[in-house]
Scaffold this active site. Sequence first.
Site, PDB file in Angstrom:
ATOM      1  N   ASP A 123       0.879  -1.169   0.000  1.00  0.00           N
ATOM      2  CA  ASP A 123       0.000   0.000   0.000  1.00  0.00           C
ATOM      3  C   ASP A 123       0.919   1.221   0.000  1.00  0.00           C
ATOM      4  O   ASP A 123       1.648   1.459   0.967  1.00  0.00           O
ATOM      5  CB  ASP A 123      -0.858  -0.046   1.261  1.00  0.00           C
ATOM      6  N   VAL A 124       0.893   1.999  -1.087  1.00  0.00           N
ATOM      7  CA  VAL A 124       1.866   3.105  -1.199  1.00  0.00           C
ATOM      8  C   VAL A 124       1.652   4.206  -0.163  1.00  0.00           C
ATOM      9  O   VAL A 124       2.527   5.044   0.028  1.00  0.00           O
ATOM     10  CB  VAL A 124       1.878   3.733  -2.614  1.00  0.00           C
ATOM     11  N   ASN A 153       2.466   5.564 -10.010  1.00  0.00           N
ATOM     12  CA  ASN A 153       1.225   5.562 -10.784  1.00  0.00           C
ATOM     13  C   ASN A 153      -0.032   5.337  -9.949  1.00  0.00           C
ATOM     14  O   ASN A 153      -1.126   5.686 -10.378  1.00  0.00           O
ATOM     15  CB  ASN A 153       1.348   4.475 -11.868  1.00  0.00           C
ATOM     16  N   TYR A 195      -9.636  14.695  -5.239  1.00  0.00           N
ATOM     17  CA  TYR A 195      -8.823  14.185  -6.350  1.00  0.00           C
ATOM     18  C   TYR A 195      -8.061  15.325  -7.037  1.00  0.00           C
ATOM     19  O   TYR A 195      -6.845  15.238  -7.260  1.00  0.00           O
ATOM     20  CB  TYR A 195      -9.741  13.478  -7.347  1.00  0.00           C
ATOM     21  N   LYS A 198      -3.952  16.007  -7.298  1.00  0.00           N
ATOM     22  CA  LYS A 198      -3.227  16.109  -8.570  1.00  0.00           C
ATOM     23  C   LYS A 198      -2.571  17.492  -8.691  1.00  0.00           C
ATOM     24  O   LYS A 198      -1.457  17.614  -9.214  1.00  0.00           O
ATOM     25  CB  LYS A 198      -4.166  15.840  -9.751  1.00  0.00           C
TER      26      LYS A 198
HETATM   27  C1  BGC Z   1      -9.732  10.589 -14.131  1.00  0.00           C
HETATM   28  C2  BGC Z   1     -10.758  10.061 -15.092  1.00  0.00           C
HETATM   29  C3  BGC Z   1     -11.320  11.176 -15.953  1.00  0.00           C
HETATM   30  C4  BGC Z   1     -10.198  11.962 -16.589  1.00  0.00           C
HETATM   31  C5  BGC Z   1     -10.714  13.149 -17.377  1.00  0.00           C
HETATM   32  C6  BGC Z   1      -8.706  11.347 -14.906  1.00  0.00           C
HETATM   33  O1  BGC Z   1      -7.742  11.843 -14.039  1.00  0.00           O
HETATM   34  O2  BGC Z   1      -9.154   9.523 -13.414  1.00  0.00           O
HETATM   35  O3  BGC Z   1     -11.794   9.455 -14.348  1.00  0.00           O
HETATM   36  O4  BGC Z   1     -12.155  10.656 -16.982  1.00  0.00           O
HETATM   37  O5  BGC Z   1      -9.315  12.402 -15.589  1.00  0.00           O
HETATM   38  O6  BGC Z   1     -11.673  13.891 -16.686  1.00  0.00           O
END
Ligand code: BGC
Length: 266
Positions: free
Chosen positions: A65-66, A92, A165, A169
Amino acid sequence: MLISLQSQVALVTGASSGIGAASAKALAEAGAAVVLNYRSGREAAERLAAEIRDGGGQAIAVKADVSSEAEVEALFAETLSAFGRLDILLANSGMQRDAPTVDMSLDEWNQVLQVNLTGQFLCVRAALRQFAKQGIREEISRAAGKIIQMSSVHQLIPWAGRANYAASKGGLDLLMRSVAQEVGEQRIRVNAIAPGAIRTAINRDATEGEAAEKLLELIPYGRIGDAEDIANAVVWLASDMADYVHGTTLFIDGGMSLYPEFRDNG
Ligand code: BGC
């Protein structure tokens, strides 16, 4: 020119499916010995490792598990005991736990940040330590080591309902560039790839049927990506063909980051 990663060892996290699996396969096809890390997809990772070995390559599957410091340390130790060195890290592993911010639980926030951002920090740190120990061996590569971080178009494009998310990122962008600035002198190359919509398990719902039609409106190039579109770039970025590429994010998204809704608007 054919790209060869002969005599190099690559560690791919999240290698049991999707972009990680395709990239591990492509790295092995280019001649690298590959460690396929997985967290829950043991069967798929073992199957891919066996397939690579059957094809004459070198591969092992290793569970970790990273987001756990101890498990990342063990993963790197196992990589070294199997193959003796490390040349390429493809960080990744990633996950989504979608929820409107107003309803998002702390657990949903923490899980995504811990895997996507802290997990990459832990793997990057372990790779840097190993690369520094090894130094440069020109007959293997011009660089002392190569790190590729898997980001997303959402390091740039805000994403309602997925603030955890997108924040993870966005964080990766400055993690990657700060580390690149820090370690360039040691000839450690650090870059990222920002995929757009790629047909993998993480976004199956969005890439099939009617939803796919809607998604295509966001992709000027007019098709949804395949994991191989990313895997090809991973191999190139890891190779000496990209030896002067450092501290950059390669967007592989069919133009999704070009503000396509402005084509006939604004
Ligand atoms: C997500 C995908 C999404 C894509 C574009 C990615 O980072 O994991 O679920 O379709 O971005 O929105």
